[in-house]
Design an enzyme around this catalytic site. Structure first.
Site, PDB file in Angstrom:
ATOM      1  CB  SER A 124      -0.853  -0.017   1.271  1.00 23.81           C
ATOM      2  OG  SER A 124      -1.432   1.238   1.497  1.00 23.81           O
ATOM      3  CE1 TYR A 148      -3.737  -2.231   5.482  1.00 20.48           C
ATOM      4  CE2 TYR A 148      -3.280   0.114   5.196  1.00 20.48           C
ATOM      5  CZ  TYR A 148      -3.532  -1.126   4.649  1.00 20.48           C
ATOM      6  OH  TYR A 148      -3.568  -1.273   3.291  1.00 20.48           O
ATOM      7  CE  LYS A 152      -1.478  -4.346   3.247  1.00 21.42           C
ATOM      8  NZ  LYS A 152      -1.770  -5.643   2.626  1.00 21.42           N
ATOM      9  CG  LEU A 199     -14.011  10.554  -1.139  1.00 20.57           C
ATOM     10  CD1 LEU A 199     -14.756  11.450  -0.170  1.00 20.57           C
ATOM     11  CD2 LEU A 199     -12.951  11.363  -1.913  1.00 20.57           C
TER      12      LEU A 199
END
Ligand code: UD1
Length: 350
Positions: A124, A148, A152, A199
């Protein structure tokens, strides 16, 4: 090629599985369905005419994983499975470290035991934290700001160590920017559990009338309209990059890292206007303070993926939002509404 897809019932996993099947690969999925159901697999079958082989369980389940590698001639793995909510990770970091890291360790150990060394890992842009200037390049410093993001980053580092010790490993670490949109058929898409935190799913539900208005988090960023800017990328373009990465690592053993974005940013206000255009609905919104942990602007330099993978995002923002809206209209309850009640297209172009 026979490919194991971990987390194949999830948002990006399902879209990637469709493309792999369309490219005549054999897909085996392992997914614990903690944030999904069996329904996306039925939808994959409706799109491609093929039901992927499926095992329900955790990637940390060593015995199950071994069984899968014994039964199937797995040649490469795409590893999507993992927890992905920033907020949840702050509330329960141990669960995040345990789930995301332990599953990757067991996966890599099992792959190694069965002499499978080709791995595409779902990373990510969160690994850049608020360190990076824009456009973000792969060699910029990393510094995740949430548990989080740190999972990654840690997994990326584990893969680096693994490759340094054993050069048989061929690994692509794919750093996604902001995946949105849905398959053109409207059969698979993003199905957030509860209140959406991202979003576009939020915009979709406001446009549907199931949420009242959008809270715009901050209008005092150093951007032309003051709202946050992100690099939104169509999930089908993203799926295409996985398929190209698989091909690439098969011919280029090594450790590779690619940004996956369009190279263009759009502000929250631009997104509202574009979503109104795509949906024909008015989106009421109010300005709120900045969301903790958010950064002002983030967009990718995606030149490396273009040069090495021959991949480039093709779909426009309008296509992304039209596809997101079609998915929302056809599936107001997400995957809860079974396919039985929906028109089934025979085979749609992706
Ligand atoms: C978030 C995660 C990121 C994850 C990505 C997955 C955080 C801090 N980051 O990225 O780790 O990989 O989702 O897609 O959660 N916004 C609003 N109102 C809303 C929701 C969002 O104004 O109700 C704004 C945000 O402030 C931001 C932009 O919209 O400027 C995009 O937000 P979002 O879709 O949540 O993605 P990211 O925060 O970039």
């Amino acid at each position: 090629m026979t490919i194991l897809v971990t987390g194949g019932a999830g948002y990006i996993g399902a879209h990637t599985t469709v493309q792999l099947i369309e490219q005549n690969h054999d897909v085996v999925i392992i997914d614990n369905l903690s944030h999904s159901t069996i329904e996306p697999l039925r939808r994959i079958e409706a799109i491609t005419g093929e039901m992927p082989r499926f095992y329900q369980g955790n990637v940390q389940d060593r015995q199950l994983l071994q069984l899968i590698f014994q039964r199937h001639n797995i040649e490469a793995v795409i590893h999507f499975a993992g927890s992905k909510s920033v907020g949840e990770s702050v509330a329960d970091p141990l669960a995040y470290y345990h789930n995301n890291i332990a599953s990757t360790l067991v996966l890599c150990q099992t792959m190694s035991r069965f002499n499978v060394f080709n791995l595409v890992f779902s990373s990510s842009a969160a690994v850049y934290g608020n360190n990076a200037s824009v456009p973000v390049l792969e060699n910029m410093p990393t510094q995740a700001t949430s548990p989080y993001g740190r999972t990654k980053l840690m997994i990326e580092q584990i893969l680096e160590d693994l490759h340094a010790t054993d050069s048989r490993w061929s690994i692509a670490r794919l750093r996604y920017f902001n995946p949105i949109g849905a398959h053109y058929s409207g059969l698979i898409g993003e199905d957030p559990q509860g209140l959406p935190s991202n979003l576009v799913p939020y915009l979709s539900q406001v446009a549907m009338g199931s949420l009242e208005q959008l809270a715009v988090f901050g209008d005092d960023y150093d951007t032309p309209d003051g709202t946050g800017i992100r690099d939104f990328i169509h999930v089908v373009d993203l799926a295409d990059a996985h398929q190209k990465s698989l091909h690439f690592i098969a011919g280029h053993p090594g450790l590779h890292t690619f940004n996956l974005g369009t190279g263009r940013g759009h502000s929250v206000l631009e997104m509202i206007a574009a979503f109104e255009l795509a949906s024909g609905k008015t989106i009421p919104y109010t300005i709120h303070p900045r969301r903790e942990g958010d950064i002002g602007k983030s967009w990718a330099c995606a030149e490396l993926a273009k040069a090495k993978l021959g991949w480039q995002a093709k779909r426009t923002l309008q296509q992304m939002l039209q596809d997101a809206w079609r998915w929302q209209l056809q599936n107001p309850e997400g995957y809860e509404q079974p396919l039985l009640n929906q028109p089934i297209p025979l085979r749609m172009a992706s």
